[in-house]
Design an enzyme around this catalytic site. Structure first.
Site, PDB file in Angstrom:
ATOM      1  N   HIS A 283      -0.501 -21.096  -1.048  1.00 15.60           N
ATOM      2  CA  HIS A 283       0.539 -20.208  -0.545  1.00 15.60           C
ATOM      3  C   HIS A 283       1.503 -19.756  -1.636  1.00 15.60           C
ATOM      4  CE1 HIS A 283      -0.992 -21.542   3.319  1.00 15.60           C
ATOM      5  NE2 HIS A 283      -0.195 -20.678   3.937  1.00 15.60           N
TER       6      HIS A 283
ATOM      7  N   ARG B 209       8.603   4.758  -3.906  1.00 17.09           N
ATOM      8  CA  ARG B 209       8.504   3.695  -2.907  1.00 17.09           C
ATOM      9  C   ARG B 209       7.452   2.669  -3.309  1.00 17.09           C
ATOM     10  NH1 ARG B 209       7.305   5.298   3.231  1.00 17.09           N
ATOM     11  NH2 ARG B 209       5.262   5.756   2.335  1.00 17.09           N
TER      12      ARG B 209
ATOM     13  N   LEU C 172      10.580   1.217   7.960  1.00 15.67           N
ATOM     14  CA  LEU C 172      10.050   1.705   6.698  1.00 15.67           C
ATOM     15  C   LEU C 172      10.805   2.967   6.308  1.00 15.67           C
ATOM     16  CD1 LEU C 172       7.823   1.369   4.510  1.00 15.67           C
ATOM     17  CD2 LEU C 172       6.474   3.003   5.848  1.00 15.67           C
TER      18      LEU C 172
ATOM     19  N   TYR D  24       0.847  -1.193   0.000  1.00 15.77           N
ATOM     20  CA  TYR D  24       0.000   0.000   0.000  1.00 15.77           C
ATOM     21  C   TYR D  24       0.876   1.234   0.000  1.00 15.77           C
ATOM     22  CZ  TYR D  24       0.766   0.874   5.032  1.00 15.77           C
ATOM     23  OH  TYR D  24       1.320   1.158   6.257  1.00 15.77           O
TER      24      TYR D  24
ATOM     25  N   LYS E 173       6.567  -1.691   2.134  1.00 20.24           N
ATOM     26  CA  LYS E 173       5.301  -1.170   2.675  1.00 20.24           C
ATOM     27  C   LYS E 173       4.162  -2.139   2.345  1.00 20.24           C
ATOM     28  CE  LYS E 173       2.919   3.266   3.298  1.00 20.24           C
ATOM     29  NZ  LYS E 173       3.280   3.449   4.716  1.00 20.24           N
TER      30      LYS E 173
ATOM     31  N   GLU F 156      11.049   2.147  15.174  1.00 21.92           N
ATOM     32  CA  GLU F 156      10.170   3.219  14.693  1.00 21.92           C
ATOM     33  C   GLU F 156       8.842   3.106  15.416  1.00 21.92           C
ATOM     34  OE1 GLU F 156       9.389   2.605  10.510  1.00 21.92           O
ATOM     35  OE2 GLU F 156       9.267   0.440  10.780  1.00 21.92           O
TER      36      GLU F 156
ATOM     37  N   ARG G 296      -6.830 -20.384  -3.667  1.00 15.93           N
ATOM     38  CA  ARG G 296      -6.014 -20.253  -2.457  1.00 15.93           C
ATOM     39  C   ARG G 296      -4.899 -21.290  -2.417  1.00 15.93           C
ATOM     40  NH1 ARG G 296      -4.912 -21.164   2.864  1.00 15.93           N
ATOM     41  NH2 ARG G 296      -4.837 -19.291   4.185  1.00 15.93           N
TER      42      ARG G 296
END
Length: 282
Positions: free
Chosen positions: A102, A52, A207, A33, A149, A182, A100
């Site tokens: 992995h 990014r 990050l 995201y 991220k 962080e 589904r």
């Protein structure tokens, strides 16, 4: 007024927007995201966020489904439809819908693209910055690639909830060596007794905050010395100042850490100056 979201090429009423139950973002958090702050209708630090975004997708081996120009067109239209002048844009891209399993899907899968916007009260955020906020410290329980991220945010959610229940605005996460990494959703900073700004180095443990990078530039332009290194909670508690940075908090002074005052227990002059400098037009 109807609020709109963007999902896979379509603008939809926010309440009706949805993805398939076998989307890998939903099933595995196999998604990234990005968040842009919006002021006066303009994206802040746009280039850094787009860079990014591209890096996060590459690290997870997800094909970027749009060009930067394509994202900008969607963002502009979504801001227009939602009448957002001050707020944020949230973009999430997953590997897409697949049976589904992995392992990555064996065949080509179209990434899922979701985008939303919301308004933010910048005046309320400024009042919070003027008053300063409190943080608590907690063990860092996240995975080893915090520089990407991704939407793997459950440890961050639990930390933020613990902070909320403690009456704090943020949780500072501490690694096995006793060093602050962080915040749950922010980068962490202190100002030493000698006036040096300290924030953790950009490696896999944090990050790579876009606002963090901009603050470094602004601070250097103002003549401050920057040290990119780890620091302990005890060092932070005895520092002259502490503050946090992010796309939504900008620069927000921290006045208490684990119920101990930082400095004189009020927002410091360095954090206040950096917030003003960051919010000035570039």
């Amino acid at each position: 007024m109807t609020r709109f979201a963007y999902v896979n090429g379509r603008y939809q009423p926010h309440a009706d927007a949805m993805i398939h139950i076998e989307d890998r973002g939903f099933q595995f958090a196999d998604a990234i995201y990005e968040v842009w702050s919006v002021r006066a209708g303009e994206l802040m630090d746009a280039d850094g966020h787009f860079a990014r975004l591209d890096r996060s997708l590459r690290e997870l081996r997800i094909t970027n489904p749009k060009t930067e120009a394509g994202y900008r067109l969607v963002i502009a239209e979504l801001l227009r439809r939602n009448r957002v002048r001050d707020g944020l844009v949230y973009l999430q891209i997953s590997r897409g819908r697949a049976r589904r399993d992995h392992a990555f899907p064996s065949g080509p899968v179209r990434p899922t693209v979701v985008m939303t916007t919301k308004r933010l009260d910048h005046a309320a955020a400024q009042r919070r910055a003027d008053a300063g906020v409190a943080v608590i410290s907690l063990p860092d329980q996240r995975w080893a690639r915090r520089d990407i991220k991704t939407v793997n945010l459950l440890p961050n959610v639990l930390a933020k909830q613990a902070a909320h229940e403690a009456g704090a605005a943020e949780a500072w996460l501490v690694d096995a060596g006793g060093q602050v990494t962080e915040g749950a959703s922010t980068n962490a900073w202190i100002v030493t007794a000698d006036g040096v700004l300290v924030t953790r180095q950009t490696d896999h443990d944090i990050l790579h905050g876009i606002t963090r990078a901009r603050i470094i530039q602004r601070a250097q332009a103002l003549g401050y010395t920057i040290e990119e290194r780890a620091f302990t909670v005890a060092e932070a508690q005895s520092a002259r100042e502490a503050f946090m940075t992010s796309a939504t908090s900008f620069v927000t002074p921290i006045i208490r850490i684990d119920n101990r005052p930082v400095g004189n227990g009020a927002p410091g002059s360095v954090a206040t100056a950096l917030r003003s400098a960051y919010l000035e037009p570039i």
